[in-house]
Design a protein around this motif. Structure first.
Motif, PDB file in Angstrom:
ATOM      1  N   UNK A  18       0.832  -1.207   0.000  1.00 19.65           N
ATOM      2  CA  UNK A  18       0.000   0.000   0.000  1.00 19.65           C
ATOM      3  C   UNK A  18       0.868   1.259   0.000  1.00 19.65           C
ATOM      4  N   UNK A  19       1.925   1.274   0.806  1.00 23.21           N
ATOM      5  CA  UNK A  19       2.811   2.435   0.840  1.00 23.21           C
ATOM      6  C   UNK A  19       3.498   2.651  -0.500  1.00 23.21           C
ATOM      7  N   UNK A  20       3.840   1.563  -1.165  1.00 20.89           N
ATOM      8  CA  UNK A  20       4.502   1.689  -2.466  1.00 20.89           C
ATOM      9  C   UNK A  20       3.542   2.235  -3.520  1.00 20.89           C
ATOM     10  N   UNK A  21       2.320   1.732  -3.536  1.00 16.80           N
ATOM     11  CA  UNK A  21       1.365   2.153  -4.558  1.00 16.80           C
ATOM     12  C   UNK A  21       0.902   3.591  -4.347  1.00 16.80           C
ATOM     13  N   UNK A  22       0.811   4.023  -3.109  1.00 15.85           N
ATOM     14  CA  UNK A  22       0.310   5.376  -2.821  1.00 15.85           C
ATOM     15  C   UNK A  22       1.425   6.366  -2.516  1.00 15.85           C
ATOM     16  N   UNK A  23       2.687   5.939  -2.697  1.00 16.43           N
ATOM     17  CA  UNK A  23       3.836   6.802  -2.400  1.00 16.43           C
ATOM     18  C   UNK A  23       3.736   7.353  -0.976  1.00 16.43           C
ATOM     19  N   UNK A  24       3.741   6.410  -0.036  1.00 18.02           N
ATOM     20  CA  UNK A  24       3.654   6.733   1.394  1.00 18.02           C
ATOM     21  C   UNK A  24       2.383   7.508   1.731  1.00 18.02           C
ATOM     22  N   UNK A  25       1.259   6.998   1.171  1.00 19.88           N
ATOM     23  CA  UNK A  25      -0.085   7.524   1.452  1.00 19.88           C
ATOM     24  C   UNK A  25      -0.299   8.927   0.904  1.00 19.88           C
ATOM     25  N   UNK A  26       0.553   9.359  -0.018  1.00 16.52           N
ATOM     26  CA  UNK A  26       0.370  10.681  -0.603  1.00 16.52           C
ATOM     27  C   UNK A  26      -0.704  10.668  -1.682  1.00 16.52           C
TER      28      UNK A  26
END
Length: 652
Positions: A15-23
């Motif tokens: 999830x962090x990778x896909x959302x660029x650390x939830x950005x």
């Protein structure tokens, strides 16, 4: 939930990778095909976000657990199997960081969020519908964050080992911990457990500090160079009795931080039993082994310090099951270990457990400077005593006697530099906001919260270590320039000043006279003994002078008499000086016999009064030495370096 957290690490990292650390916004996950061929069930979950509530439905089965599906959607459940509520991970991340800055208050944040959503027209059913479920989601989300960090650290350790980075200096213990981390990655179905480094298990002695210490403070224990020629590292010890925990009927479920800094309770209990079993009797001699200050002065320091009294009740065990915290910090204010105290007073075995743990993690050739406010008697550390240099924290040093300050003040000890030993006090201040919360929360929650706070402070402090070095370097340069200027203005050589300081230390640390019932008799016997020694030396000198004056004396006897005559005359002068002081103490100068005074009550009271006068005079001198610098600094600050009005009037 403990067994579920390891299975959520990879979905969370994805999830962090896909959302660029939830950005970025979370993309709607595609339907996962069932591979277990079991019957699936439909689960409705209420989702809490920053600005809205929404209801989602999920198909769950054995191969599609609800927790993994929710994490993939950027949500975190309040329960592992049948959650009725899930919270946006961004919201949980925000609250987690907020609770590192303020005292955690789940009730306040839940009520605020509930009212905020109600103001937008959203309504949740039930009485207090958010607090418990939101608190559960926040608690286990923090566990997921720390487990993910531990997972990444284990991968880095395995990679470092596989690339043979600094292979010649890596110890066996670090390799074992890395291999254990690698094996735990292969089976994610098992909960990940932290193994505490144990240097004793290594087959070879350490050639550098353990990986645990190198991670705790890279400046003190990283690299290959030590801090100074005298000391390899400097640490400070202190206890804080404001960090109590109320006694509760039941303990909350066990929960350990992956990077805990707390020493296990079993180790502390072992040290407590050891100290109680082998506590040495009070020594009858003036100096204790390994210390440079007389026991009489140490006793005065102990009486003047509340912290030094281990029997004093600073926190009642009737109301508190944890009475205080004791910490071991390096000179850069980074926590190395903490110990949870359960006794009413500051007992010695807590400090011994901390120092013993430190020496197990450093090489055998390392020496350590220990700063402690009541560091006076360490007979239980005989194995490490030759590798320890003791000093007193700067702020606490002024509560000790002047003789104790002459020897153990860090500014007067080689190797300590400008280290003040007050890192523990600064750490207690940084976690003072947690006092109210930690007093009422669960036992294991309290330890977990403290571990989280320590990790947060470490991450913040790591970015400021460069500025810390620059600030300390500038301060050291200023102090050195001031010292050079003072030495130059004194018009004396540094060697002469060192000799004078050594003479003052010797005079201040001399054991003071004691009062006794037989003081008069002992003084008379000492005077009689000195009188006999004087007469004997006078007779021997007269014989040697006769040999020298004899013209027919043998040359060998003549040369031997000349050699011995000078030494005997020096002994005679010293004996006469001692005899004169003894006679003045008795008040019977120029008398030939003292034996009739041996049982005199007057002489006994006179000797005891003299001993008391000497002690009072030394206390007054010590107080004057302590106040001189304070008064000088006050005058300098008040008149900005100019002459005071009193001095000006005297000159006029």
């Amino acid at each position: 939930m403990t067994s579920v957290i390891p299975r959520l690490i990879k979905p969370y990292m994805r999830l962090l990778q896909e959302t660029q650390n939830l950005r970025l916004e979370v993309c709607s996950a595609s339907e996962i095909t069932c591979t277990c061929l079991n019957r699936s069930t439909m689960l409705s979950v209420l989702v809490v976000r920053f600005h809205k509530l929404e209801q989602i439905c999920l198909n769950i089965c054995v191969c599609r657990p609800v927790a993994a599906q929710l994490v993939g959607l950027g949500l975190f459940p309040c329960a592992p199997l049948q959650p009725s509520l899930a919270v946006d991970i961004r919201l949980l991340n925000f609250v987690s960081r907020l609770f590192l800055k303020i005292s955690p208050n789940n009730t306040a944040i839940s009520n605020t969020l509930d009212e905020f959503l109600q103001a937008q027209g959203y309504q949740m059913k039930g009485e207090d519908p958010l607090r418990r479920r939101f608190g559960s989601a926040l608690q286990w989300f923090n566990s997921l964050l720390h487990a993910t960090t531990q997972f990444v650290d284990s991968i880095v350790a395995v990679t470092r080992d596989s690339l043979n980075v600094s292979d010649d200096t890596l110890d066996v213990q670090s390799n074992e911990s890395a291999s254990e981390s690698h094996s735990s990655e292969e089976d994610e179905s098992e909960p990940r457990k932290r193994t505490r480094p144990d240097p004793d298990s290594a087959s070879l002695p350490l050639t550098r500090p353990s990986e645990y210490l190198r991670a705790r403070c890279p400046l003190c224990f990283g690299g290959s160079s030590t801090m100074s020629k005298e000391l390899s590292a400097i640490v400070c010890l202190d206890a804080c009795f404001t960090q109590k925990h109320n006694k509760q009927k039941y303990r909350d479920p066990p929960r350990e931080h992956p990077k805990t800094v707390f020493i296990p309770e079993d180790d502390v209990v072992i040290w407590e039993a050891f100290v109680a079993e082998v506590r040495p009797p009070r020594p009858a001699k003036d100096f204790e082994d390994g210390l440079k200050v007389p026991n009489a002065i140490l006793d005065e320091c102990e009486r003047s310090f509340t912290a030094a009294d281990g029997s004093r009740e600073k926190a009642s065990t009737q109301f508190f099951d944890s009475t205080a915290l004791m910490g071991l910090l390096c000179r850069h204010d980074r926590v190395l270990w903490l110990v949870n105290m359960t006794t009413p007073g500051e007992r010695q075995h807590y400090a011994l457990a901390l120092l013993d743990m430190l020496f197990k993690h450093i090489p055998l050739f390392w020496t350590v400077g220990v700063l402690y406010d009541v560091c006076v008697k360490w007979g239980f550390l005989a194995d490490y005593l030759d590798r320890i240099s003791f000093a007193i924290s700067v702020f606490h040093a002024y509560g000790h006697g002047w003789a104790c300050q002459c020897v153990y003040h860090p500014r007067k000890c080689k190797g300590f530099g400008l280290s003040d030993g007050e890192g523990c006090e600064r750490f207690w201040l940084s976690i003072s906001k947690l006092i109210a919360y930690l007093r009422v929360c669960g036992h294991h929650t309290r330890l977990y919260t403290l571990d989280s706070q320590v990790q947060h402070l470490d991450n913040e402090g790591l970015m400021g270590l460069g500025k810390w070095i620059a600030r300390k370097w500038h301060s050291a340069e200023v102090k050195r320039a001031e010292g050079d200027r003072d030495v130059k203005e004194s018009e004396e050589s540094p060697d002469f000043l060192r000799q004078q300081w050594a003479a003052q230390v010797a005079a201040q640390t001399k054991p003071p006279p004691r009062q006794s019932k037989n003081a008069g008799k002992k003084a008379v016997e000492e005077a009689v003994r000195l009188q006999k020694v004087r007469d004997s030396l006078t007779e021997r000198i007269a014989k040697l002078e006769d040999v020298i004056c004899d013209v027919d004396a043998d040359p060998v006897d003549y040369a031997g008499a000349e050699d011995r005559l000078l030494g005997l005359k020096q002994q005679l002068d010293s004996c006469k000086s001692k005899l004169s002081r003894a006679e003045r103490a008795l008040g019977v100068q120029n008398q030939l016999h003292y034996r009739h005074l041996a049982n005199s009550a007057y002489i006994n009271h006179r000797i005891n009064a003299r001993a008391l006068k000497i002690r009072l005079r030394e206390r007054l001198c010590a107080r004057k030495f302590e106040r001189t610098r304070i008064e000088r600094a006050a005058r300098r600050q008040q008149y900005n370096g100019k002459s005071s009005p009193c001095w000006t009037l005297q000159k006029i």
